[in-house]
Write an enzyme that holds these catalytic residues in place. Structure first.
Site, mmCIF file in Angstrom:
data_model
loop_
_atom_site.group_PDB
_atom_site.id
_atom_site.type_symbol
_atom_site.label_atom_id
_atom_site.label_comp_id
_atom_site.label_asym_id
_atom_site.label_seq_id
_atom_site.Cartn_x
_atom_site.Cartn_y
_atom_site.Cartn_z
ATOM 1 N N ASP A 60 0.857 -1.184 0.000
ATOM 2 C CA ASP A 60 0.000 0.000 0.000
ATOM 3 C C ASP A 60 0.894 1.235 0.000
ATOM 4 O O ASP A 60 1.945 1.248 0.645
ATOM 5 C CB ASP A 60 -0.898 0.018 1.234
ATOM 6 C CG ASP A 60 -2.010 -1.016 1.182
ATOM 7 O OD1 ASP A 60 -2.352 -1.461 0.078
ATOM 8 O OD2 ASP A 60 -2.545 -1.357 2.251
ATOM 9 N N ASP A 67 -7.220 -1.728 -3.851
ATOM 10 C CA ASP A 67 -8.170 -1.333 -2.804
ATOM 11 C C ASP A 67 -9.183 -0.329 -3.343
ATOM 12 O O ASP A 67 -10.375 -0.404 -3.027
ATOM 13 C CB ASP A 67 -7.446 -0.705 -1.611
ATOM 14 C CG ASP A 67 -6.548 -1.672 -0.868
ATOM 15 O OD1 ASP A 67 -6.807 -2.888 -0.922
ATOM 16 O OD2 ASP A 67 -5.584 -1.203 -0.241
#
Length: 168
Positions: free
Chosen positions: A130, A147
């Site tokens: 991320d 995501d």
């Protein structure tokens, strides 16, 4: 059980193919962005880099589900999340195969691609990379392209449940 969904041959509609194509595009974009962040830009060595007053590139290895929820530190949990994500993506792929409209195809295509994009990371790295950090907007999570696709896809599923089935 005669006449059930599993008894009939699976036919993929043009919207089903659209969903599968979109899922493939999401996987490619997600993995290209992660390749650039990890290998070219080398964000892990830099940690966090300010881009604007509200956006940073911040390296986080997510061992949980989307946005770091339900952290899974053990290897068994890692593989469990990977298997669960593949199962959900497969269920969505089956569900959207004979879709008759564009909105569900887009919604499920985004969700399938996002889920599988993060599975690739779990298998390769043991965690999801991320790096998109909007902390300057008081958004508490660091996330990635996959995501984002999952979130937008599920929001579109909800939207479709309200507007997609108007009575004739």
């Amino acid at each position: 059980m005669s006449g059930s969904l599993l008894d009939r041959p699976l036919r993929v509609s043009r919207y089903g193919w659209m969903a599968y194509g979109l899922a493939a595009v999401v996987i490619v974009l997600d993995q290209l962005s992660k390749f650039w962040i990890l290998q070219v830009y080398d964000l892990p060595a830099k940690g966090s880099v300010p881009v604007t007053g509200f956006f940073n590139l911040t390296m986080v290895w997510n061992r949980g589900v989307s946005f770091g929820l339900f952290r899974a530190e053990a290897d068994l949990a890692r593989w469990g999340l990977a298997v669960f994500s593949v199962a959900v993506a497969a269920a969505f792929a089956f569900w959207v195969a004979d879709s008759k409209s564009r909105l569900p195809a887009i919604a499920f295509g985004l969700a399938i691609g996002g889920a599988l994009g993060n599975v690739v990371d779990r298998v390769r790295f043991g965690a999801v990379a991320d790096f998109l950090d909007f902390g300057g907007l008081h958004f508490p999570w660091v996330f990635n392209v996959a995501d984002s696709a999952i979130t937008v896809g599920m929001a579109l599923v909800l939207l479709d449940s309200f507007v997609g089935h108007k009575k004739s």
